[in-house]
Design an enzyme around this catalytic site. Sequence first.
Site, mmCIF file in Angstrom:
data_model
loop_
_atom_site.group_PDB
_atom_site.id
_atom_site.type_symbol
_atom_site.label_atom_id
_atom_site.label_comp_id
_atom_site.label_asym_id
_atom_site.label_seq_id
_atom_site.Cartn_x
_atom_site.Cartn_y
_atom_site.Cartn_z
ATOM 1 N NE ARG A 68 39.634 33.346 41.965
ATOM 2 C CZ ARG A 68 40.548 34.036 41.036
ATOM 3 N NH1 ARG A 68 40.239 33.812 39.872
ATOM 4 N NH2 ARG A 68 41.249 34.718 41.296
ATOM 5 C CG ASP A 156 39.661 39.763 33.439
ATOM 6 O OD1 ASP A 156 40.792 40.339 32.977
ATOM 7 O OD2 ASP A 156 39.708 39.379 34.660
ATOM 8 C CG ASP A 309 41.633 42.314 38.812
ATOM 9 O OD1 ASP A 309 40.808 41.311 38.631
ATOM 10 O OD2 ASP A 309 42.664 42.311 38.362
ATOM 11 C CG HIS A 313 44.530 33.597 44.363
ATOM 12 N ND1 HIS A 313 44.204 32.811 43.258
ATOM 13 C CD2 HIS A 313 44.800 34.618 43.533
ATOM 14 C CE1 HIS A 313 44.374 33.328 42.161
ATOM 15 N NE2 HIS A 313 44.828 34.599 42.307
#
Lengths: 428, 185, 324
Positions: A68, A156, A309, A313
Amino acid sequence: MSAGSMLLKGGRVVDPSQSLDAVRDVLIVDGVVAALGTDLSAPEGARVVDVSGKVVTPGLIDVHVHLREPGQEHKETIATGARAAAAGGFTAVVAMPNTDPVIDSPALVAYVAAEGAKAGAARVYPTGAISLGLAGERLAPMGEMIEAGAVAITDDGHPVMDSGLMRLALEYARGFGVPIADHPEDLGLSAGGQMNEGVMSSRMGVRGKPNASEDVHIVRDLLVAEFTRGHIHLQHVSTRFGVEAIRQAKARGVHVTAEASPHHLLLTDEAVEGYRTEAKMNPPLRTEADRAAVMEGLRDGTLDVIATDHAPHHYDEKEQAFDDAPNGIVGLETAVGLILTHVVGKGVLDLPTMVERMSTQPARAFGLPGGTLADGAPGDVTVLDLDASWTVDPDAFESRSRNTPFGGWELTGRAVMTVVGGRVVYEG
Amino acid sequence: MRASPRMPLMDDAAVRRALARMAREIVERNGGIDGLVLMGIRRRGDVLAALLRDEIQRAEGRPPPTGALDITLYRDDLAEVGPRPVIGETQLPPDGIDGHTVVIVDDVLYTGRTVRAALNELMDWGRPARVLLCVLAERDGRELPIQADIVGRRVDVPGDERVEVLVPAEDDRLGVDLVDPGEAR
Amino acid sequence: MSRAVSSPLGKDLVGLEGLSADQIRTILDTAEPFKEISQRRVKKVPVLRGKTIVNLFFEPSTRTRVSFEFAEKRLSADTVNISSSGSSVVKGETLVDTARNLEAMQIDMVVMRHGSSGAARFLAERIPSNVINAGDGRHEHPTQGLLDLLTIRDHRGPIEGLKVCIVGDVLHSRVARSNIFGLLALGAEVAVCGPRTLLPVGIEEMGVGVFARVEEAMEWADVLNVLRLQLERMQGGFVPSLREYNRIYGVSRARLDATGRDLLVLHPGPMNRGVEIDSDVADGPHSVILNQVTNGVAVRMAVLYLLAGGAPDKAEAAKQGGEA
């Protein structure tokens, strides 16, 4: 990161790269593996750790994580992600380029690499985007990004819909020996989808993504890779047909590697019942037949690597109506426990094969150092306690985010020490 | 310790004698049956109202218009007892209640809350000239300033017993019992 | 402080899926006496006096909101309407913040329409107030399902064993889902008919039959529930043209007459006359569309009344973030 020296004594060393599964001491000197043997002695100043009763493996590698940074540091930073990786037993991770800004230039690749080194936890390998801005239109400067440290090229999260662009990427990448990693999803077929399309989505009244949206794209990628003779790496394969298509392509000699993620190995779309956003991800959790096929693909080697993966969040973002919540779950700190408990523990893979799928093959597929404890290899080691019982507690994660459907799961087996370059980066 | 948890206060004959007297009182109070309307409160009050109507018809030659009130939606204790899924229908006589002497008929007068609800509902339906309250059994325990005009029998309730009126339509017999708490109807 | 009592429905009405046949019958039976209140001179009873109800509409709706408002006012509740235009909804406030604000204002009940499937459940799990789903995305619209059931029962007696076909855009329809769950729970046979592009995947596995042709559906069914075809479906390419839709799937008088059978025709409204239903059907003897509207108020009164008993124990659990 400064190199370290240490001696891990008396552990069961499982190193598929050398077909080794025996009690050995592991000696790391100045950051690299110096010797495997019995009754080794440590050089002056080296830390000596008794790991008898534990399993020692070449450091685990996760080739698919989202850290991120830059741009969404409220979800994760390179530093927190690298620490989460270390806490989960990973000595190296491959960071996806769908940040803000997108990693599509050598300077940004270098930034990720530098921040990763600064973190002093798991190694962080950057990737670069296939297309500028992930727009799917023009190739990003692949060669320069590779020179700056990118270990793979991928859009991705944004499937390359233009087959012509995919052709160019696969052909161009051949000259550099790195894989093109693709998120296989036909955006026309999956348009608006928020979960797997099937009885569950029909009952819940949520738009679905059919298996075919993934299958079509996997087949397209395989065919383009076949005629370009490029290396395609298919990410997070989730469908029965997709696994079979890869199996057949491998039999034809196509240069393809592919991922299985812990959640697609263990969960089905029933996990989203009740509009559970913590189980919302892309590709979505699918049916039991698909789950079983992914597991079988992992078992027989069609799917080469286990990759999480890891997609952090912020809780505010997941605390929304299902349609509005973002896709993805964190995976770095649950993967080892989940795989040991539900894949190795259920007899699907033996321990050496698990290590192969989580260390040897990831290193091989992405051309990374490591994945082996051969003399001169990086001193990256994961120590596992196969008997440790623990409960997944998202509040205890090193990751900045807690979005996992596995909270409260009772697991057996975990990483208790993570060593990178002869230095302990995690101990628990 | 009492021998039986249920003690009869009035049997069938006693209730009928009381109803006959109450019917006379109603007609007397109204000065005949012109403009008289009986409204029984569901359930049991409506049965008693029908019995009173029959008594009045016997005495006067024609029955007064009779209706039924369901006060479920006018109760003040929804939050305590929860909703009652079965709601009865309120039935007005064809000419309504405006300008009439409306006799509210119920089985037992206790706290007065049922009558309060019935009065409120009645006012939503129209504007009676006068309202009388007629109950078969009256006991103490009023929580509102409400009193009966016509009473079948006054009952002294020593402890926490309940006064129960039984009617054929609901209970297979006519009578009034004093019931130990805990004893189900 | 009132003691804990539980409503026969639990704290909320999020959907008909999961309700038992007894629970659904309780609602329908309770609606019967409420029909009569709307006929009275004073169309109002005091049963919900002092209760505060918020009608929270994130999507525009006239008929559902008005129907709920009538139901609430006839039960003497105090109501506040919040609709998407001009509310903080458009200012980017999240649903969870809206929920917390409602909780802070001590609202007794919330009637919510929202564009996302699962939104009603999301809210119900986070606030102690009773939540009534007035339509969430493509998921459910339980009071519409209930009023359809009541209307069918009024005209055809017990639902059990009846054959009901839902015609049209089932894929995008929350009305269809609530009908399917409610009808199946009460023992009806249910089928759908429409272009395959507008039928959900796996519908057969929900115990629902499929008719490709509307003529066949009419031969089979006792009741047709005709769904509105949203005009944007044509823009979305689900059907090539409205004319073609009407010609192939439209419920017309000629098709009804050809069956020689006495079908009951429902439509949740608002209708596109000449698209999914022809005017001579909508206004004809088969149609019970206006009965549906009348029953809508009664059913909503019944739901409000049944939930209003309150369930502080469950509300408390919801407040703690647990299952309610």
